[in-house]
Each structure stands twice: as C-alpha cells, then as structure tokens.
Design a protein around this motif. Structure first.
Motif, mmCIF file in Angstrom:
data_model
loop_
_atom_site.group_PDB
_atom_site.id
_atom_site.type_symbol
_atom_site.label_atom_id
_atom_site.label_comp_id
_atom_site.label_asym_id
_atom_site.label_seq_id
_atom_site.Cartn_x
_atom_site.Cartn_y
_atom_site.Cartn_z
ATOM 1 N N ASP A 26 53.562 68.494 8.560
ATOM 2 C CA ASP A 26 52.596 69.504 8.168
ATOM 3 C C ASP A 26 52.707 70.740 9.064
ATOM 4 N N PRO A 27 52.813 71.938 8.470
ATOM 5 C CA PRO A 27 52.921 73.161 9.274
ATOM 6 C C PRO A 27 51.689 73.384 10.170
ATOM 7 N N LYS A 28 50.523 72.989 9.696
ATOM 8 C CA LYS A 28 49.320 73.124 10.524
ATOM 9 C C LYS A 28 49.415 72.232 11.750
ATOM 10 N N ARG A 29 49.907 71.016 11.562
ATOM 11 C CA ARG A 29 50.062 70.091 12.690
ATOM 12 C C ARG A 29 51.064 70.640 13.693
ATOM 13 N N GLU A 30 52.158 71.209 13.193
ATOM 14 C CA GLU A 30 53.170 71.792 14.082
ATOM 15 C C GLU A 30 52.591 72.970 14.862
ATOM 16 N N LYS A 31 51.791 73.764 14.204
ATOM 17 C CA LYS A 31 51.173 74.911 14.872
ATOM 18 C C LYS A 31 50.213 74.437 15.969
ATOM 19 N N ILE A 32 49.431 73.419 15.667
ATOM 20 C CA ILE A 32 48.501 72.863 16.658
ATOM 21 C C ILE A 32 49.268 72.246 17.817
ATOM 22 N N LYS A 33 50.372 71.544 17.488
ATOM 23 C CA LYS A 33 51.200 70.943 18.538
ATOM 24 C C LYS A 33 51.747 72.004 19.491
ATOM 25 N N ALA A 34 52.248 73.084 18.917
ATOM 26 C CA ALA A 34 52.810 74.169 19.738
ATOM 27 C C ALA A 34 51.714 74.792 20.600
ATOM 28 N N TYR A 35 50.554 74.977 20.015
ATOM 29 C CA TYR A 35 49.410 75.535 20.750
ATOM 30 C C TYR A 35 48.988 74.593 21.877
ATOM 31 N N LYS A 36 49.001 73.297 21.599
ATOM 32 C CA LYS A 36 48.623 72.300 22.605
ATOM 33 C C LYS A 36 49.637 72.295 23.758
ATOM 34 N N ILE A 37 50.909 72.340 23.420
ATOM 35 C CA ILE A 37 51.947 72.338 24.460
ATOM 36 C C ILE A 37 51.823 73.585 25.326
ATOM 37 N N SER A 38 51.593 74.708 24.689
ATOM 38 C CA SER A 38 51.410 75.955 25.432
ATOM 39 C C SER A 38 50.195 75.863 26.358
ATOM 40 N N PHE A 39 49.102 75.342 25.832
ATOM 41 C CA PHE A 39 47.875 75.202 26.615
ATOM 42 C C PHE A 39 48.087 74.267 27.806
ATOM 43 N N LEU A 40 48.695 73.109 27.551
ATOM 44 C CA LEU A 40 48.922 72.145 28.635
ATOM 45 C C LEU A 40 49.904 72.680 29.665
ATOM 46 N N THR A 41 50.903 73.421 29.220
ATOM 47 C CA THR A 41 51.874 74.005 30.140
ATOM 48 C C THR A 41 51.183 74.943 31.123
ATOM 49 N N SER A 42 50.294 75.760 30.600
ATOM 50 C CA SER A 42 49.605 76.713 31.479
ATOM 51 C C SER A 42 48.613 76.010 32.399
ATOM 52 N N GLU A 43 48.019 74.915 31.937
ATOM 53 C CA GLU A 43 47.028 74.205 32.749
ATOM 54 C C GLU A 43 47.652 73.327 33.830
ATOM 55 N N LEU A 44 48.771 72.669 33.517
ATOM 56 C CA LEU A 44 49.340 71.670 34.422
ATOM 57 C C LEU A 44 50.188 72.239 35.546
ATOM 58 N N ASN A 45 50.802 73.394 35.319
ATOM 59 C CA ASN A 45 51.658 73.993 36.339
ATOM 60 C C ASN A 45 52.688 72.980 36.856
ATOM 61 N N LEU A 46 53.471 72.435 35.933
ATOM 62 C CA LEU A 46 54.477 71.435 36.283
ATOM 63 C C LEU A 46 55.683 72.085 36.942
ATOM 64 N N THR A 47 56.297 71.360 37.858
ATOM 65 C CA THR A 47 57.568 71.829 38.397
ATOM 66 C C THR A 47 58.608 71.640 37.295
ATOM 67 N N SER A 48 59.764 72.272 37.443
ATOM 68 C CA SER A 48 60.789 72.133 36.403
ATOM 69 C C SER A 48 61.275 70.683 36.303
#
Length: 149
Positions: A26-48
């Motif tokens: 589902d394109p909506k699910r993919e959009k939410i997934k991408a948004y979630k990954i972006s959100f978690l990336t900014s919150e977690l500050n993971l090393t490479s």
C-alpha cells in the motif's frame, strides 16, 4: 558529524528503496514507513555502525509485526463484524479466543527475540529512547489523522 548524518541518510534511503522494491504494498503504508524511519533517525542519533546493523533488523521486525497484527487480527475482527458475537456458539467463541491468544503469543515471542537482538546492537539507553520515539511517532501520526478529519 555531518558526514555521519549524510551516511545515515543515504543508508536510510537505500533501505527504503530496497523494501519498497521487495514488496509492492500500500502506498500509504510506504509513506508512513518512510516518515517513521525519518522520525526515528532524527530522534535516535545512531552512529553509522549502529545504523548499518539496526535498520535492516528494524524493518524486518516491523514488517513481521505488521503482518501479525494486521493480517491475522483483521481476520478475527472481520469475523466478529460479519457474524454477530451473540450468534457465535461457545465452541466457535472459544476457537476464536484461542486464535487471538496464539497471535498475542506470537507477537510477544517476536518482540522478545527483537529485544534480544537489539541489545547486541544498541546500548540500553538508546533502546529505551527507541521505545519512547516509537510511542511519540504513533501519537504524532494519530494527531495528524485527527487533524485531517
């Protein structure tokens, strides 16, 4: 510092495109997934190094959890909608209850396995931050949904 963030974003985009090609969902699910990954990336500050190990595991876990929750549970809920609960025999109700309990057990086992694997990749503090960030994301998404209505 910027190189680390750029590397993480590139890794993120590659993983998104890989999973988008893997499943044509589902394109909506993919959009939410991408948004979630972006959100978690900014919150977690993971090393490479953390990001390289974390994202493939996280997306696999997230997909399995989604399958369990949405495919199996939707089947149960549809049954409850299609058939009046009062019309179910005790035997049918018990069977449905057992199916729901089995799905709950599967979700619990999946979460336990995921947490065990996660402990090998991230420090406990980042795992707690991940849980908090996921909750924050879900609240934010729900709020956006409510605002649209």
């Amino acid at each position: 510092m910027k190189t680390k963030n750029i590397f993480t974003i590139i890794l993120l985009l590659l993983s998104i495109s890989f999973y988008a090609q893997k499943e044509s969902s589902d394109p909506k699910r993919e959009k939410i997934k991408a948004y979630k990954i972006s959100f978690l990336t900014s919150e977690l500050n993971l090393t490479s190094a953390e990001a390289e190990k974390f994202w493939p595991m996280y997306t696999t876990y997230d997909d399995k959890q989604f399958d369990l929750r949405h495919k199996k549970m939707k089947t149960y809920l549809r049954k409850l909608k299609d058939e009046n609960v009062n019309a179910l025999s005790e035997k049918e109700a018990l069977s449905l209850l057992n199916q729901i309990e089995n799905t709950d057990d599967e979700l619990y086992a999946l979460k336990k396995k995921y947490n065990s694997e996660l402990k090998r990749i991230l420090p406990a503090k980042k795992i707690i931050l991940l849980k908090k960030s996921e909750d924050d994301f879900n609240r934010k998404l729900l709020q956006q949904y409510r605002d649209k209505k």
